[in-house]
Scaffold this motif. Sequence first.
Motif, PDB file in Angstrom:
ATOM      1  N   TYR A  93      -4.471  -3.987 -11.245  1.00  0.00           N
ATOM      2  CA  TYR A  93      -3.294  -4.780 -10.659  1.00  0.00           C
ATOM      3  C   TYR A  93      -3.975  -4.091  -8.946  1.00  0.00           C
ATOM      4  O   TYR A  93      -3.746  -2.818  -8.725  1.00  0.00           O
ATOM      5  N   GLY A  94      -3.020  -4.592  -8.052  1.00  0.00           N
ATOM      6  CA  GLY A  94      -3.200  -4.061  -6.723  1.00  0.00           C
ATOM      7  C   GLY A  94      -1.554  -4.048  -5.838  1.00  0.00           C
ATOM      8  O   GLY A  94      -1.027  -4.433  -6.577  1.00  0.00           O
ATOM      9  N   TYR A  95      -2.012  -3.127  -5.276  1.00  0.00           N
ATOM     10  CA  TYR A  95      -0.637  -3.079  -4.077  1.00  0.00           C
ATOM     11  C   TYR A  95      -1.727  -2.122  -2.496  1.00  0.00           C
ATOM     12  O   TYR A  95      -2.417  -1.764  -3.264  1.00  0.00           O
ATOM     13  N   VAL A  96      -0.665  -2.644  -1.624  1.00  0.00           N
ATOM     14  CA  VAL A  96      -1.806  -2.978  -0.259  1.00  0.00           C
ATOM     15  C   VAL A  96      -0.527  -1.862   0.604  1.00  0.00           C
ATOM     16  O   VAL A  96       0.726  -2.905   0.374  1.00  0.00           O
ATOM     17  N   THR A  97      -0.938  -1.268   1.060  1.00  0.00           N
ATOM     18  CA  THR A  97       0.508  -0.562   2.405  1.00  0.00           C
ATOM     19  C   THR A  97       0.223  -1.389   3.435  1.00  0.00           C
ATOM     20  O   THR A  97      -0.330  -2.402   3.631  1.00  0.00           O
ATOM     21  N   ASN A  98       1.355  -0.779   4.420  1.00  0.00           N
ATOM     22  CA  ASN A  98       0.981  -1.684   5.286  1.00  0.00           C
ATOM     23  C   ASN A  98       0.470  -1.690   6.092  1.00  0.00           C
ATOM     24  O   ASN A  98      -0.130  -1.735   7.478  1.00  0.00           O
ATOM     25  N   SER A  99      -0.410  -0.406   6.178  1.00  0.00           N
ATOM     26  CA  SER A  99      -1.920  -0.130   6.942  1.00  0.00           C
ATOM     27  C   SER A  99      -2.880  -0.219   5.823  1.00  0.00           C
ATOM     28  O   SER A  99      -4.082   0.570   6.362  1.00  0.00           O
ATOM     29  N   LYS A 100      -2.663  -1.080   5.778  1.00  0.00           N
ATOM     30  CA  LYS A 100      -4.310  -1.408   4.428  1.00  0.00           C
ATOM     31  C   LYS A 100      -4.861  -0.768   3.756  1.00  0.00           C
ATOM     32  O   LYS A 100      -5.640  -1.169   3.216  1.00  0.00           O
ATOM     33  N   VAL A 101      -4.424   0.342   3.056  1.00  0.00           N
ATOM     34  CA  VAL A 101      -4.864   0.879   2.324  1.00  0.00           C
ATOM     35  C   VAL A 101      -4.528   0.959   0.883  1.00  0.00           C
ATOM     36  O   VAL A 101      -3.445   0.571   0.753  1.00  0.00           O
ATOM     37  N   LYS A 102      -5.533   0.087  -0.533  1.00  0.00           N
ATOM     38  CA  LYS A 102      -4.619  -0.728  -1.054  1.00  0.00           C
ATOM     39  C   LYS A 102      -4.820   0.816  -2.603  1.00  0.00           C
ATOM     40  O   LYS A 102      -5.605   1.632  -1.903  1.00  0.00           O
ATOM     41  N   PHE A 103      -4.440  -0.092  -2.934  1.00  0.00           N
ATOM     42  CA  PHE A 103      -3.702   1.066  -4.117  1.00  0.00           C
ATOM     43  C   PHE A 103      -4.554   0.192  -5.635  1.00  0.00           C
ATOM     44  O   PHE A 103      -4.014  -0.951  -5.207  1.00  0.00           O
ATOM     45  N   VAL A 104      -5.572   0.281  -6.064  1.00  0.00           N
ATOM     46  CA  VAL A 104      -6.042  -0.425  -7.467  1.00  0.00           C
ATOM     47  C   VAL A 104      -5.743   0.199  -8.619  1.00  0.00           C
ATOM     48  O   VAL A 104      -6.744   2.007  -8.492  1.00  0.00           O
ATOM     49  N   MET A 105      -4.990  -0.287  -9.424  1.00  0.00           N
ATOM     50  CA  MET A 105      -5.079   0.321 -10.544  1.00  0.00           C
ATOM     51  C   MET A 105      -5.451  -0.434 -11.825  1.00  0.00           C
ATOM     52  O   MET A 105      -4.881  -1.409 -11.648  1.00  0.00           O
TER      53      MET A 105
END
Lengths: 146, 795
Positions: free
Chosen positions: A70-82
Amino acid sequence: MAVCIAVIAKENYPLYIRSTPTENELKFHYMVHTSLDVVDEKISAMGKALVDQRELYLGLLYPTEDYKVYGYVTNSKVKFVMVVDSSNTALRDNEIRSMFRKLHNSYTDVMCNPFYNPGDRIQSSGSVSLSRAFDNMVTSMMIQVC
Amino acid sequence: MEGLTLSDAEQKYYSDLFSYCDIESTKKVVVNGRVLELFRAAQLPNDVVLQIMELCGATRLGYFGRSQFYIALKLVAVAQSGFPLRVESINTVKDLPLPRFVASKNEQESRHAASYSSDSENQGSYSGVIPPPPGRGQVKKGSVSHDTVQARTSADAQEPASPVVSPQQSPPTSPHTWRKHSRHPSGGNSERPLAGPGPFWSPFGEAQSGSSAGDAVWSGHSPPPPQENWVSFADTPPTSTLLTMHPASVQDQTTVRTVASATTAIEIRRQSSSYDDPWKITDEQRQYYVNQFKTIQPDLNGFIPGSAAKEFFTKSKLPILELSHIWELSDFDKDGALTLDEFCAAFHLVVARKNGYDLPEKLPESLMPKLIDLEDSADVGDQPGEVGYSGSPAEAPPSKSPSMPSLNQTWPELNQSSEQWETFSERSSSSQTLTQFDSNIAPADPDTAIVHPVPIRMTPSKIHMQEMELKRTGSDHTNPTSPLLVKPSDLSEENKINSSVKFASGNTVDGYSSSDSFTSDPEQIGSNVTRQRSHSGTSPDNTAPPPPPPRPQPSHSRSSSLDMNRTFTVTTGQQQAGVVAHPPAVPPRPQPSQAPGPAVHRPVDADGLITHTSTSPQQIPEQPNFADFSQFEVFAASNVNEEQDDEAEKHPEVLPAEKASDPANSLRVAKADSKTEEKTAASAPTNVSKGTAPLAPPPKPVRRRLKSEDELRPEVDEHTQKTGVLAAVLASQPSIPRSVGKDKKAIQASIRRNKETNTVLARLNSELQQQLKDVLEERISLEVQLEQLRPFSHL
């Protein structure tokens, strides 16, 4: 419960990556790395018009036989991947979202610390870690491996 | 156990310690907790402590007898002197100094002897070994002496030779002094009247080293920085000399901020002084911090931006990691800026750290910014901070919010007299209590505010009546639901019916009048209702067939109307007739419907079920499904109970059985089918509860029936079954009004029960609705995923 959680910086290098220790961690690193392509694809596809309109939660990036990413990206293009275990069927989308939200909150808390330089690795070791709260939060989200 | 030979001094010392540990005055066995504290105070590594305990035989015996205790103390001395731990070393090591316990009694015992006379016996209040510094004023003096003692103890620690001597001096008095000290702190800590940072500086240095030693053991939670302060306090007379002995640790600090260090030392001392709160900030310290704050930010109510704070604290030459940790601890609202309180906390932590105290994992309570700004001088360590998550760029950390209320609650306590401090510390030596408060507070009213729907209708009566009716009918016929209605009083029937109708209306899912009769919690109800609706939507068939039982009482006009709607939509005019019949008190009908109701009542979904139940009475005469309602009610009740987990003790057996079946499905089905029943059930929970005992057996059969029904009827069977049941129930229902007097009590009881049931049902309702939402979301996400996966099909 995630099997692996990673925070990727804007330049696509990892700021923080943590897996359950029993597994071959390199495999998770590779999965996270390959998922970045998917993330980029989703970002570009969705965020053409307005970045604001793009939802932060990307959802399932790609499923493999054993795992789902799963992925999630913040507005500053920092990505969280799980990475979660596919056999964990009880894990609902809502829960993944909430996990990402928690991750995001903890990440911003780390950012707020003036002693943290953006772009630094979020250290998770040492007696006094730069991000103890972040670590604890991530630990709580990881699968508790006996 | 080898024979233990103790010198006189040792004997005295040990016996003092033993009596200290022997808080239960058993004179035989000491409390393990105290002993462990003592050992921690000895500043030995944990494995050494364990080894000692094993060697002395305590682990074998499981407790510390006098001999074990003495041996253990001797071993502590051995360990502290650097000798390897051996059993034989007890007697072989010669000239062993008395075991030193940091800030522990040992030191104090040796020290106190005299100075504490002024202090009250605080022993009890101490969490740690070291007696807390005395309180203000006189306390202060005591504390000072205490400090000196501590300083001395620390000095002792540093100078092996001295302890040998001091214990001998103090042992006799130590227990007393210790106690005195413990009392002390509560008051004095915060306010150690320190002359001021400057003059304390050197004593601090010494004191700190000394106090730190002492304090370390003290709180057990976080190295009490106060220890050092303690020493500094010692600047008063006796300690001064001793203080000089501890210069080492203190001197480090002076580098960057000597004044600050002094202040910190004062603070630390203060902290240590408050035995219950090692992290309290003394006034002088606070003043110093405030001054420092002003140099950066002249407005005391303003913020210090992160960058400025970073520069400032970097000057302290602590490693960046530690500084960031301090920041994490002190930036309470996570906004990247420091308010005055946050700044003071951070400063305090820096000073503590420089003095050698380890940073705590969590912010000590005294350092937490208060939600309410308390400027009270008596409130020493507290840093009232605005707990404002306003500035935080991200959402306020959710963890903080929950803790805030607890903090808030504790703050006022904390800010009050020192006695409260004592209590507070006693309660929880760390912020863990706060979190505990949270947990305590949060579940405080699970039923009350949030979920509890305010039942407007007089459901209980109706349900009660229904129950009664059902009961009666049950007796007559085989309808298992009837037995469920234990309540005899049917006078409340009207109310019950009304309530049940209301339930039904509220819950009516399919097209039934969905007016939320549940007034209590509009959202809840609404959600419940919607959930119900959605649920019922899933089983449209179910809802349709069982018309709400006719409301017996005319008073429940609303319910009547609802029933009417239901009847209209669902059934033939019979129902309507039944409904019409309600006002004139149609006893027979409600009973059967009620009967199932009470049985079922528990389920949250009871809403739907209730409606069923409520309608069922109406339908009873008309429809054969009535019986089903009762079953549904029981089933629903059981389901609800199961979901609710708990309230169902009424039908314990029902619940487990029901649970087996797919609760959700059954509930839905049940809802559809026995909405009225549910309602009556809900209203009749009280009824049911009344009849819990007698109903025990009956619910089982009813349950089974419901279960089977659920399984069977996905949508249709129920009708037939219900009608059958209903008919049976209706037929057998005796007249409603039995005895007014009995009814009244029964009504009241049933009202209560119904209210409880309502709550339960409402909760269940909301839960189910939530589940529904989740399921829908999942569905949506799955669809989305499916969409997205298409391009990946080749993978």
